[in-house]
Design a protein around this motif. Sequence first.
Motif, PDB file in Angstrom:
ATOM      1  N   TYR A  92      -4.072   1.987   4.067  1.00  0.00           N
ATOM      2  CA  TYR A  92      -2.727   1.799   3.516  1.00  0.00           C
ATOM      3  C   TYR A  92      -2.054   0.492   3.936  1.00  0.00           C
ATOM      4  CZ  TYR A  92      -3.382   6.710   2.378  1.00  0.00           C
ATOM      5  OH  TYR A  92      -3.887   7.900   1.904  1.00  0.00           O
ATOM      6  N   MET A 139       0.856   2.401  -3.620  1.00  0.00           N
ATOM      7  CA  MET A 139       0.016   1.251  -3.310  1.00  0.00           C
ATOM      8  C   MET A 139       0.072   0.233  -4.443  1.00  0.00           C
ATOM      9  SD  MET A 139      -3.230   3.324  -1.701  1.00  0.00           S
ATOM     10  CE  MET A 139      -4.277   1.902  -1.474  1.00  0.00           C
ATOM     11  N   GLU A 147       2.334  10.466   8.086  1.00  0.00           N
ATOM     12  CA  GLU A 147       1.714   9.776   6.948  1.00  0.00           C
ATOM     13  C   GLU A 147       1.447  10.731   5.804  1.00  0.00           C
ATOM     14  OE1 GLU A 147       0.848   7.102   4.544  1.00  0.00           O
ATOM     15  OE2 GLU A 147       1.209   6.398   6.580  1.00  0.00           O
ATOM     16  N   SER A 149      -3.104   4.701  -5.272  1.00  0.00           N
ATOM     17  CA  SER A 149      -1.909   5.520  -5.497  1.00  0.00           C
ATOM     18  C   SER A 149      -0.855   4.669  -6.183  1.00  0.00           C
ATOM     19  CB  SER A 149      -1.356   6.072  -4.177  1.00  0.00           C
ATOM     20  OG  SER A 149      -0.671   5.066  -3.458  1.00  0.00           O
ATOM     21  N   GLY A 191      -7.554   3.786   0.151  1.00  0.00           N
ATOM     22  CA  GLY A 191      -6.770   4.166   1.316  1.00  0.00           C
ATOM     23  C   GLY A 191      -7.631   4.393   2.536  1.00  0.00           C
ATOM     24  N   ILE A 198      -1.541  -2.546   2.457  1.00  0.00           N
ATOM     25  CA  ILE A 198      -1.712  -3.057   1.104  1.00  0.00           C
ATOM     26  C   ILE A 198      -1.508  -4.565   1.025  1.00  0.00           C
ATOM     27  CG2 ILE A 198      -1.045  -2.769  -1.306  1.00  0.00           C
ATOM     28  CD1 ILE A 198      -2.224  -0.287   0.200  1.00  0.00           C
ATOM     29  N   GLU A 243       2.032   7.495   1.898  1.00  0.00           N
ATOM     30  CA  GLU A 243       1.585   7.051   0.581  1.00  0.00           C
ATOM     31  C   GLU A 243       1.413   8.196  -0.416  1.00  0.00           C
ATOM     32  OE1 GLU A 243       1.443   3.995  -0.198  1.00  0.00           O
ATOM     33  OE2 GLU A 243       1.780   3.177   1.800  1.00  0.00           O
ATOM     34  N   GLU A 244       1.149   9.408   0.057  1.00  0.00           N
ATOM     35  CA  GLU A 244       0.901  10.523  -0.852  1.00  0.00           C
ATOM     36  C   GLU A 244       2.114  11.438  -0.975  1.00  0.00           C
ATOM     37  OE1 GLU A 244      -2.755  12.531  -0.513  1.00  0.00           O
ATOM     38  OE2 GLU A 244      -3.915  10.742  -0.090  1.00  0.00           O
TER      39      GLU A 244
END
Length: 351
Positions: A239, A265, A86, A262, A206, A241, A91-92
């Motif tokens: 996360y 997202m 992850e 983010s 998140g 969403i 997401e990052e």
Amino acid sequence: MRPSPASGSTDRADDRRVTIADIAREAEVSTSAVSYALNGRRGVSPRTRERILVLAKDLGWRPHSAARALKAARADAVGLLLAGEEEAFGEEAFFLLRFLAGLEGALAGRGVALVLHTVPDRGAENAVYEQWYAERRVDGMIVLNPVVDDPRLHFLERLGLPAVVVGDTRDTSPLPAVWTDDREAAALAVDHLVALGHTRIARVGGIPELVHSGIRKRGFQEAMRQAGLSPELDIDTDYRIEPATLELLGLREPPTAIIYESEIMAMQGLSVVRDEGLDVPRDISVVAWDDSLYCRLVHPRLTALHRDIFNYGRLAAAHLLDVLDGSPARDLQGTVTELAVRDSTGPPLPD
């Protein structure tokens, strides 16, 4: 744990570097107090500071960089651990790509390599820190995504391995931090939407255990209250969403604007909103955290909170290298956030 000496060798006392943990034991204080005293930072009384400094001198303590001042004794490498898929690919990931580009550029400019390694989760990081410290594989560490009461930071303090934390841990750890004012950034987003006329504003976050997520959450709630609005439309999603966005859209009084933590997202949320037959920004406005090229490629282009992440990485690397060279450890504001207003925000429809 340090490797045992080879058969037939003798373990000389001066082969082991005195650490802040040794000083803390002798002084009967915490390792944090020792770190504050040795680095000239507030947090200990003048009397305690003087006692620690005298004891450190008596024990033969030297700053880490001075203990390995000769180039031959330096690893000329800085380490960074990523916890799980992850953090590395989730997401990052887009933040990480830009941050790493700046980080490695600054290190390469000083002839220092970046040792990048992935572990299953944050709980596995301390074993790697201990191994790398024992093997002198790296001179220091960059620590990403600190969490509340982060055991990694406490461990690095006790170990004596120099590190710079990327995140606002100024009030919770004596390790030097390079940070962003996420509370002020949250206010920028809220104030923009309020000025457009929005009163039902939601935040989709998140993982609340992350220090930056917690600061953003509190910043959002404070900004909403200061505007005289309710901050109750605030969801932490881990996360997930789509269900979070559908939950908000299904409310009796759904939000007219959503702030996502983010850009990934926000793009996922944008897709869900459009699948529900809603128009952005006519029916609902969307704001993304951390502007990127992707915010300008989607339709409509996303209004986003922009910061220079490439330079953030450069500054984190430069500060760690300076600390290794003997400069005082201190906290630095790494980025300033601005709001890039684009097509995804506009005034709400009249009730």
